[in-house]
Structure formats: structure tokens, C-alpha cells
Design a protein around this motif. Structure first.
Motif, PDB file in Angstrom:
ATOM      1  N   ARG A  17       0.816  -1.228   0.000  1.00 13.72           N
ATOM      2  CA  ARG A  17       0.000   0.000   0.000  1.00 13.72           C
ATOM      3  C   ARG A  17       0.843   1.269   0.000  1.00 13.72           C
ATOM      4  N   ALA A  18       2.017   1.196  -0.620  1.00 11.75           N
ATOM      5  CA  ALA A  18       2.862   2.379  -0.735  1.00 11.75           C
ATOM      6  C   ALA A  18       2.257   3.359  -1.740  1.00 11.75           C
TER       7      ALA A  18
ATOM      8  N   LYS B  64      11.426 -10.806  -7.192  1.00 13.09           N
ATOM      9  CA  LYS B  64      10.930 -10.969  -5.825  1.00 13.09           C
ATOM     10  C   LYS B  64      10.882  -9.643  -5.067  1.00 13.09           C
ATOM     11  N   ILE B  65      11.550  -8.624  -5.570  1.00 12.31           N
ATOM     12  CA  ILE B  65      11.548  -7.324  -4.896  1.00 12.31           C
ATOM     13  C   ILE B  65      10.272  -6.551  -5.245  1.00 12.31           C
ATOM     14  N   PRO B  66       9.900  -5.551  -4.437  1.00 11.80           N
ATOM     15  CA  PRO B  66       8.667  -4.790  -4.694  1.00 11.80           C
ATOM     16  C   PRO B  66       8.699  -4.052  -6.035  1.00 11.80           C
ATOM     17  N   VAL B  67       7.548  -3.979  -6.658  1.00  8.23           N
ATOM     18  CA  VAL B  67       7.383  -3.244  -7.907  1.00  8.23           C
ATOM     19  C   VAL B  67       6.443  -2.069  -7.649  1.00  8.23           C
ATOM     20  N   MET B  68       6.877  -0.888  -8.065  1.00  6.32           N
ATOM     21  CA  MET B  68       6.036   0.303  -7.949  1.00  6.32           C
ATOM     22  C   MET B  68       5.501   0.669  -9.325  1.00  6.32           C
ATOM     23  N   CYS B  69       4.193   0.703  -9.440  1.00  4.49           N
ATOM     24  CA  CYS B  69       3.553   1.055 -10.703  1.00  4.49           C
ATOM     25  C   CYS B  69       3.391   2.569 -10.741  1.00  4.49           C
ATOM     26  N   SER B  70       3.989   3.197 -11.742  1.00  5.49           N
ATOM     27  CA  SER B  70       3.966   4.654 -11.797  1.00  5.49           C
ATOM     28  C   SER B  70       3.700   5.129 -13.217  1.00  5.49           C
TER      29      SER B  70
ATOM     30  N   THR C  73      -7.360   3.910 -11.257  1.00  6.22           N
ATOM     31  CA  THR C  73      -6.458   2.831 -11.674  1.00  6.22           C
ATOM     32  C   THR C  73      -5.432   2.400 -10.627  1.00  6.22           C
ATOM     33  N   ALA C  74      -5.245   3.190  -9.570  1.00  8.04           N
ATOM     34  CA  ALA C  74      -4.285   2.806  -8.533  1.00  8.04           C
ATOM     35  C   ALA C  74      -4.603   1.439  -7.926  1.00  8.04           C
TER      36      ALA C  74
ATOM     37  N   GLY D 283      -0.246  -6.749  -9.201  1.00 16.04           N
ATOM     38  CA  GLY D 283       0.966  -7.278  -8.586  1.00 16.04           C
ATOM     39  C   GLY D 283       1.904  -6.237  -8.021  1.00 16.04           C
ATOM     40  N   ALA D 284       1.568  -4.952  -8.177  1.00 14.59           N
ATOM     41  CA  ALA D 284       2.437  -3.887  -7.657  1.00 14.59           C
ATOM     42  C   ALA D 284       2.346  -3.815  -6.136  1.00 14.59           C
ATOM     43  N   ALA D 285       3.435  -3.382  -5.512  1.00 15.54           N
ATOM     44  CA  ALA D 285       3.465  -3.202  -4.061  1.00 15.54           C
ATOM     45  C   ALA D 285       3.139  -1.762  -3.683  1.00 15.54           C
ATOM     46  N   GLY D 286       3.019  -0.910  -4.684  1.00 15.64           N
ATOM     47  CA  GLY D 286       2.709   0.486  -4.445  1.00 15.64           C
ATOM     48  C   GLY D 286       2.553   1.222  -5.751  1.00 15.64           C
ATOM     49  N   VAL D 287       2.144   2.478  -5.669  1.00 18.50           N
ATOM     50  CA  VAL D 287       1.960   3.283  -6.870  1.00 18.50           C
ATOM     51  C   VAL D 287       2.677   4.624  -6.712  1.00 18.50           C
ATOM     52  N   GLY D 288       3.096   5.168  -7.845  1.00 14.38           N
ATOM     53  CA  GLY D 288       3.698   6.486  -7.881  1.00 14.38           C
ATOM     54  C   GLY D 288       2.837   7.398  -8.722  1.00 14.38           C
TER      55      GLY D 288
END
Length: 304
Positions: free
Chosen positions: A63-64, A236-242, A249-250, A257-262
Motif C-alpha cells: 500500500r505504498a 521478488k523485490i517490490p514493484v512500484m507502478c507509476s 487505476t491505482a 501485482g504492484a506493491a505500491g503506486v507512484g
């Protein structure tokens, strides 16, 4: 290995190396004894390790929310408004241009982890000394307008140099949308091997929605969502969708599969800080709802 892409070389200063045996986290004065220097180094590493745990906490919780003011945005008034909106609106991180004075400004306005973006690794050190807790190689959108794109080899070299300079600072690297999707995945895998902490996707710049309203918002986010889906299943590391995301769309990014959004332009294009706060709050609330639904879904699966 990668499909070819036209690129213009970035500034030669990006490839400068530090002198051997020089610790960039220490001062240059030789007055400290070896034992004191070692103790100072270990203390700094411990502090950075604790900082990294704090920075990555919300990514691990999926939820980043990072609010981005812009890699080449040095307007103090606008940056202050974006940082304030991130703080008051419920974001978890703020991303600003790599400038020590801007970092000091941001730190005075928020307790959120401050990330600085640049394609010049040597510029990160001063920003970290000013209080930045995370560095980002990326947010390339402003360069595309100048006809400049970045090749996988360039990005890998920038990553290696940054890791050399600041081995203990949280590092995020953007995978450019100018690469094909398979090549984006390949680059992400190589970046993970180099010790990168977060992979950031992009794509909003290349998307031209044909519809208005909700459908247009979904079209705008599609390239970044596709990258987040593909890359999150390869690393395996977090992916931030930006790039190109909104309150609509967030939540889709988290589901993909993203761990957060930018989020950048959806916030910094607004002229009023109150409107900025409201937009950040809207996106933060959408992610909170998404996280709640995800938790409930997992709970039902466990019950079944």
C-alpha cells in the motif's frame, strides 16, 4: 540480449567514479582514529539499515503511495505544495528533484520518507546527507521530450555506480517503457541481481487515450499496468507502478501485482494545494480500500 533502441548518451559526469577506499558517508577530514572511523561507519550503516526498513514497510504491506513532484522541478513553491499535499493527503512517500536545498525544505514539511530522483548518481550523496532516505534512478519523462532515451546498459551502469556510492541507501530504479515488455522484464531481473530494492514502471507518457472519463483513465494507465503485471511475476523485490495513474487505476495496479503506486502529474499539475490534498486523499483512500479487499479475500481463501 535486449532489442536495440535509439538513445543519446547522458552526461559524462554520470559515469564518474569515487576514489578507491573513500567512504562517501564520512567526511574528508583525517582527524579521526581508525577505531573511531570504524565506529562511525558502523553507526551510519545501522541507521541506514533502520531507515531502509522504514522506507520499505509500506511496500511490503502493498500500500505504498509515492507522490512525485518531478525530476526537473526545482520550483520551491510547487515542491512545497506537493510535499504538503502528500503529507496531509495520506501518502507514504514523497519524491522530489535531487537537490539538497529541496530535500531540506521537504524534511521541514513532512516526516514521510523523502526520495530524490536523478540520472546523475554522484548527485545523490549531497541529497542523502541533507536527509533523503531513498534514491531513484528514473522519472525519465522530461528527457523523452528532449529526444533522450536510456538503454539497458546505461541504466545498469548508473545502478552499479549508485550502489558503489551509497550501498546502504534504499534504491529504486525505473525500467523505461521505451523497451519492449520482454526487455523490461529482462532488465528488471538484472537490476534485482544488482541489489536494487524497488523496480518502478512507467508508460503514461506513451499512452494516448481515445476516450474520456473512466475509460480514458484506464487506457492511460494500461502500459504501466501491463509492465507491473509482467515484472512483478519475474522478480521478488517490490514493484512500484507509476505514470498515468489515478484514483480509478491505482487499485488496479495493486491487483496487477504492484506493491505500491507512484503519482506525479495528477497532483503537481493542480495549482491549489487544497485540490492537491484532496486528490492525494482520493488515491490513498482507493488504495486503502484495495488493501482491505485484498486482506478479506485472503481471509476467505484461508477459511475455505
Amino acid at each position: 540480449m535486449f532489442s536495440s533502441s535509439l538513445c543519446m548518451p547522458i552526461s559524462p559526469s554520470s559515469h564518474s567514479l569515487l576514489q578507491p577506499n573513500r567512504n562517501p558517508l564520512q567526511g574528508s577530514k583525517p582527524s579521526f582514529s581508525p577505531l573511531k572511523r570504524r565506529a562511525s561507519y558502523l553507526t551510519t550503516r545501522a541507521l541506514l539499515s533502520t531507515s531502509k526498513e522504514t522506507v520499505l514497510k509500506y511496500f511490503h504491506e502493498q500500500r505504498a503511495l509515492k507522490i512525485i513532484s518531478g525530476l526537473q522541478n526545482f520550483n520551491k513553491e510547487n515542491v512545497a505544495s506537493v510535499v504538503t499535499a502528500a503529507d496531509k493527503g495520506g501518502a507514504t512517500h514523497v519524491d522530489i528533484a535531487c537537490d539538497p536545498e529541496l530535500v531540506k525544505l521537504a524534511v521541514s514539511l513532512t516526516s514521510l520518507p523523502v526520495c530524490v530522483s536523478s540520472v546523475e548518481p554522484t548527485s545523490f550523496l549531497a541529497a542523502v546527507e541533507a536527509g533523503a532516505q531513498m534514491v531513484e534512478i528514473g522519472n525519465y519523462d522530461s528527457f523523452y521530450d528532449q529526444g533522450v532515451v536510456f538503454s539497458p546498459d546505461q541504466i545498469l551502469n548508473l545502478t552499479k555506480e549508485t550502489k558503489r556510492i551509497l550501498p546502504s541507501v534504499t534504491l529504486s530504479v525505473t525500467v523505461p517503457h521505451t523497451l519492449s515488455l520482454p526487455d523490461q522484464v529482462k532488465l528488471a531481473e538484472l537490476l534485482e541481481q544488482e541489489g536494487v530494492d524497488i523496480i518502478q514502471t512507467e508508460g503514461g507518457k506513451c499512452s494516448n487515450p481515445s476516450k474520456a472519463g473512466v475509460l480514458g483513465l484506464i487506457e492511460k494507465a494500461t502500459p504501466s499496468l501491463a509492465a507491473a503485471y509482467s515484472i512483478s511475476r519475474a522478480v521478488k523485490i517490490p514493484v512500484m507502478c507509476s505514470s498515468g495513474l489515478s484514483a480509478v487505476t491505482a487499485p488496479m495496479a495493486i491487483t496487477a501485482g504492484a506493491a505500491g503506486v507512484g503519482v506525479g502529474s495528477a497532483i503537481n499539475r493542480l495549482n491549489d494545494v487544497v485540490a492537491m490534498i484532496a486528490e492525494v486523499r482520493s488515491i490513498a483512500d482507493s488504495l486503502g480500500s484495495s488493501a482491505d479487499r485484498h486482506s478479506k479475500s485472503e481471509g476467505k481463501s484461508m477459511t475455505l
